[in-house]
Motif scaffolding. Sequence first.
Motif, PDB file in Angstrom:
ATOM      1  N   ASP A 266     -15.861 -38.321 -45.992  1.00  0.00           N
ATOM      2  CA  ASP A 266     -17.301 -38.018 -46.027  1.00  0.00           C
ATOM      3  C   ASP A 266     -18.152 -39.239 -46.340  1.00  0.00           C
ATOM      4  O   ASP A 266     -19.345 -39.265 -46.039  1.00  0.00           O
ATOM      5  N   LEU A 267     -17.561 -40.275 -46.954  1.00  0.00           N
ATOM      6  CA  LEU A 267     -18.332 -41.457 -47.367  1.00  0.00           C
ATOM      7  C   LEU A 267     -18.409 -42.520 -46.278  1.00  0.00           C
ATOM      8  O   LEU A 267     -19.256 -43.396 -46.333  1.00  0.00           O
ATOM      9  N   SER A 268     -17.491 -42.469 -45.316  1.00  0.00           N
ATOM     10  CA  SER A 268     -17.368 -43.581 -44.377  1.00  0.00           C
ATOM     11  C   SER A 268     -18.327 -43.472 -43.214  1.00  0.00           C
ATOM     12  O   SER A 268     -18.527 -42.401 -42.657  1.00  0.00           O
ATOM     13  N   SER A 269     -18.892 -44.612 -42.839  1.00  0.00           N
ATOM     14  CA  SER A 269     -19.709 -44.671 -41.626  1.00  0.00           C
ATOM     15  C   SER A 269     -18.753 -44.663 -40.433  1.00  0.00           C
ATOM     16  O   SER A 269     -17.590 -45.037 -40.577  1.00  0.00           O
ATOM     17  N   PRO A 270     -19.241 -44.272 -39.247  1.00  0.00           N
ATOM     18  CA  PRO A 270     -18.350 -44.255 -38.075  1.00  0.00           C
ATOM     19  C   PRO A 270     -17.699 -45.610 -37.791  1.00  0.00           C
ATOM     20  O   PRO A 270     -16.517 -45.667 -37.446  1.00  0.00           O
ATOM     21  N   ASP A 271     -18.447 -46.695 -37.984  1.00  0.00           N
ATOM     22  CA  ASP A 271     -17.890 -48.037 -37.726  1.00  0.00           C
ATOM     23  C   ASP A 271     -16.772 -48.378 -38.687  1.00  0.00           C
ATOM     24  O   ASP A 271     -15.720 -48.890 -38.300  1.00  0.00           O
ATOM     25  N   GLN A 272     -17.045 -48.081 -39.949  1.00  0.00           N
ATOM     26  CA  GLN A 272     -16.057 -48.364 -40.987  1.00  0.00           C
ATOM     27  C   GLN A 272     -14.803 -47.526 -40.750  1.00  0.00           C
ATOM     28  O   GLN A 272     -13.684 -48.011 -40.850  1.00  0.00           O
ATOM     29  N   LEU A 273     -15.036 -46.265 -40.412  1.00  0.00           N
ATOM     30  CA  LEU A 273     -13.932 -45.341 -40.172  1.00  0.00           C
ATOM     31  C   LEU A 273     -13.067 -45.840 -39.009  1.00  0.00           C
ATOM     32  O   LEU A 273     -11.834 -45.849 -39.091  1.00  0.00           O
ATOM     33  N   ALA A 274     -13.721 -46.302 -37.948  1.00  0.00           N
ATOM     34  CA  ALA A 274     -12.984 -46.773 -36.771  1.00  0.00           C
ATOM     35  C   ALA A 274     -12.094 -47.958 -37.129  1.00  0.00           C
ATOM     36  O   ALA A 274     -10.921 -48.012 -36.748  1.00  0.00           O
ATOM     37  N   TYR A 275     -12.637 -48.886 -37.907  1.00  0.00           N
ATOM     38  CA  TYR A 275     -11.849 -50.049 -38.305  1.00  0.00           C
ATOM     39  C   TYR A 275     -10.662 -49.627 -39.175  1.00  0.00           C
ATOM     40  O   TYR A 275      -9.522 -50.035 -38.936  1.00  0.00           O
ATOM     41  N   MET A 276     -10.940 -48.804 -40.181  1.00  0.00           N
ATOM     42  CA  MET A 276      -9.887 -48.397 -41.113  1.00  0.00           C
ATOM     43  C   MET A 276      -8.811 -47.580 -40.405  1.00  0.00           C
ATOM     44  O   MET A 276      -7.623 -47.737 -40.682  1.00  0.00           O
ATOM     45  N   GLU A 277      -9.236 -46.726 -39.496  1.00  0.00           N
ATOM     46  CA  GLU A 277      -8.285 -45.884 -38.766  1.00  0.00           C
ATOM     47  C   GLU A 277      -7.310 -46.739 -37.969  1.00  0.00           C
ATOM     48  O   GLU A 277      -6.110 -46.476 -37.945  1.00  0.00           O
TER      49      GLU A 277
ATOM     50  N   ALA B 204       6.289 -45.576 -64.447  1.00  0.00           N
ATOM     51  CA  ALA B 204       7.677 -45.414 -64.890  1.00  0.00           C
ATOM     52  C   ALA B 204       8.557 -45.025 -63.705  1.00  0.00           C
ATOM     53  O   ALA B 204       8.122 -44.280 -62.818  1.00  0.00           O
ATOM     54  N   SER B 205       9.796 -45.500 -63.717  1.00  0.00           N
ATOM     55  CA  SER B 205      10.678 -45.195 -62.587  1.00  0.00           C
ATOM     56  C   SER B 205      10.980 -43.697 -62.484  1.00  0.00           C
ATOM     57  O   SER B 205      11.247 -43.187 -61.407  1.00  0.00           O
ATOM     58  N   THR B 206      10.889 -42.983 -63.613  1.00  0.00           N
ATOM     59  CA  THR B 206      11.108 -41.523 -63.583  1.00  0.00           C
ATOM     60  C   THR B 206      10.030 -40.819 -62.749  1.00  0.00           C
ATOM     61  O   THR B 206      10.250 -39.737 -62.247  1.00  0.00           O
ATOM     62  N   TYR B 207       8.880 -41.451 -62.651  1.00  0.00           N
ATOM     63  CA  TYR B 207       7.822 -40.867 -61.823  1.00  0.00           C
ATOM     64  C   TYR B 207       8.247 -40.872 -60.345  1.00  0.00           C
ATOM     65  O   TYR B 207       8.112 -39.879 -59.640  1.00  0.00           O
ATOM     66  N   TYR B 208       8.783 -41.995 -59.918  1.00  0.00           N
ATOM     67  CA  TYR B 208       9.167 -42.147 -58.512  1.00  0.00           C
ATOM     68  C   TYR B 208      10.460 -41.418 -58.141  1.00  0.00           C
ATOM     69  O   TYR B 208      10.616 -40.959 -57.023  1.00  0.00           O
ATOM     70  N   ARG B 209      11.381 -41.372 -59.097  1.00  0.00           N
ATOM     71  CA  ARG B 209      12.759 -40.979 -58.799  1.00  0.00           C
ATOM     72  C   ARG B 209      12.911 -39.569 -58.235  1.00  0.00           C
ATOM     73  O   ARG B 209      12.284 -38.630 -58.722  1.00  0.00           O
ATOM     74  N   GLY B 210      13.768 -39.452 -57.208  1.00  0.00           N
ATOM     75  CA  GLY B 210      14.118 -38.136 -56.683  1.00  0.00           C
ATOM     76  C   GLY B 210      13.007 -37.435 -55.913  1.00  0.00           C
ATOM     77  O   GLY B 210      12.986 -36.213 -55.823  1.00  0.00           O
ATOM     78  N   ALA B 211      12.104 -38.215 -55.336  1.00  0.00           N
ATOM     79  CA  ALA B 211      11.030 -37.603 -54.555  1.00  0.00           C
ATOM     80  C   ALA B 211      11.542 -37.193 -53.178  1.00  0.00           C
ATOM     81  O   ALA B 211      12.339 -37.899 -52.574  1.00  0.00           O
ATOM     82  N   GLN B 212      11.097 -36.025 -52.721  1.00  0.00           N
ATOM     83  CA  GLN B 212      11.429 -35.639 -51.350  1.00  0.00           C
ATOM     84  C   GLN B 212      10.324 -36.029 -50.378  1.00  0.00           C
ATOM     85  O   GLN B 212      10.556 -36.138 -49.182  1.00  0.00           O
ATOM     86  N   ALA B 213       9.135 -36.226 -50.923  1.00  0.00           N
ATOM     87  CA  ALA B 213       8.039 -36.732 -50.094  1.00  0.00           C
ATOM     88  C   ALA B 213       7.176 -37.660 -50.938  1.00  0.00           C
ATOM     89  O   ALA B 213       7.017 -37.457 -52.139  1.00  0.00           O
ATOM     90  N   ILE B 214       6.667 -38.687 -50.274  1.00  0.00           N
ATOM     91  CA  ILE B 214       5.763 -39.636 -50.930  1.00  0.00           C
ATOM     92  C   ILE B 214       4.435 -39.614 -50.188  1.00  0.00           C
ATOM     93  O   ILE B 214       4.396 -39.788 -48.968  1.00  0.00           O
ATOM     94  N   ILE B 215       3.377 -39.374 -50.938  1.00  0.00           N
ATOM     95  CA  ILE B 215       2.032 -39.405 -50.355  1.00  0.00           C
ATOM     96  C   ILE B 215       1.362 -40.688 -50.824  1.00  0.00           C
ATOM     97  O   ILE B 215       1.099 -40.863 -52.016  1.00  0.00           O
ATOM     98  N   VAL B 216       1.138 -41.602 -49.886  1.00  0.00           N
ATOM     99  CA  VAL B 216       0.478 -42.863 -50.220  1.00  0.00           C
ATOM    100  C   VAL B 216      -0.995 -42.699 -49.855  1.00  0.00           C
ATOM    101  O   VAL B 216      -1.339 -42.430 -48.699  1.00  0.00           O
ATOM    102  N   VAL B 217      -1.830 -42.834 -50.871  1.00  0.00           N
ATOM    103  CA  VAL B 217      -3.255 -42.553 -50.699  1.00  0.00           C
ATOM    104  C   VAL B 217      -4.059 -43.852 -50.685  1.00  0.00           C
ATOM    105  O   VAL B 217      -3.815 -44.756 -51.486  1.00  0.00           O
ATOM    106  N   PHE B 218      -5.011 -43.944 -49.761  1.00  0.00           N
ATOM    107  CA  PHE B 218      -5.986 -45.040 -49.807  1.00  0.00           C
ATOM    108  C   PHE B 218      -7.367 -44.448 -49.558  1.00  0.00           C
ATOM    109  O   PHE B 218      -7.496 -43.311 -49.117  1.00  0.00           O
ATOM    110  N   ASP B 219      -8.377 -45.249 -49.875  1.00  0.00           N
ATOM    111  CA  ASP B 219      -9.773 -44.812 -49.748  1.00  0.00           C
ATOM    112  C   ASP B 219     -10.320 -45.388 -48.437  1.00  0.00           C
ATOM    113  O   ASP B 219     -10.322 -46.618 -48.258  1.00  0.00           O
ATOM    114  N   LEU B 220     -10.756 -44.521 -47.540  1.00  0.00           N
ATOM    115  CA  LEU B 220     -11.246 -44.969 -46.222  1.00  0.00           C
ATOM    116  C   LEU B 220     -12.466 -45.882 -46.340  1.00  0.00           C
ATOM    117  O   LEU B 220     -12.811 -46.578 -45.392  1.00  0.00           O
TER     118      LEU B 220
END
Length: 178
Positions: A127-138, A76-92
Amino acid sequence: QKTGAVGFNIAKVIVVGDVAVGKTCLISRFCKDSFDKNYKATIGVDFEMERFEVLGVPFSLQLWDTAGQERFKCIASTYYRGAQAIIVVFDLSCVSSLDNARQWLEDAMKENDPSSVLLFLVGTKKDLSSPDQLAYMEQEAIRLSEEIRAEYWTVSAKSGESIREFFFRVASLTFEAN
Ligand code: GDP
Ligand code: MG
């Protein structure tokens, strides 16, 4: 006080990203210091209030969590509206969740003023990511964070790594911008 702001010493912070990337765990690790390994789609609860003291001044973050609607991309747009900060989350450990981060940000920005909102890009489940995977995602995540002018963080709700540091950073930057 800026238009849309919740109040002078309370800031609305919204958390967005694909289903199951760890949004709810990120918030509850910080607010309740707990971690639940069993997946439950968040139902009902709109936000958690967390009090801080920044430079001796009481300051609260209202941390908004989606209630499972992200599965259907119908926030819903009310969820987004008037935010002072947005945290966009992804899974490494999940490439598609980073690909989708940009779209989540665009949707959230439609309801906000790009010149005043603060952006954070957060890779979870370190904690789930292997070093190789982490390097690519980073590498990809840093590229995106520079493009969208977001501060980039990697955390683990399971181990607790960087969770407190991250939210204190959100509080202090939001306070400064308030
Ligand atoms: P949401 O749909 O984005 O709110 O995702 P949740 O916070 O409900 O988490 C989805 C799943 O990922 C759950 O099974 C969690 O236990 C798991 N999870 C969340 N954060 C972490 C983390 O930092 N490490 C690990 N290993 N699992 C996590
Ligand atoms: Mg959730």
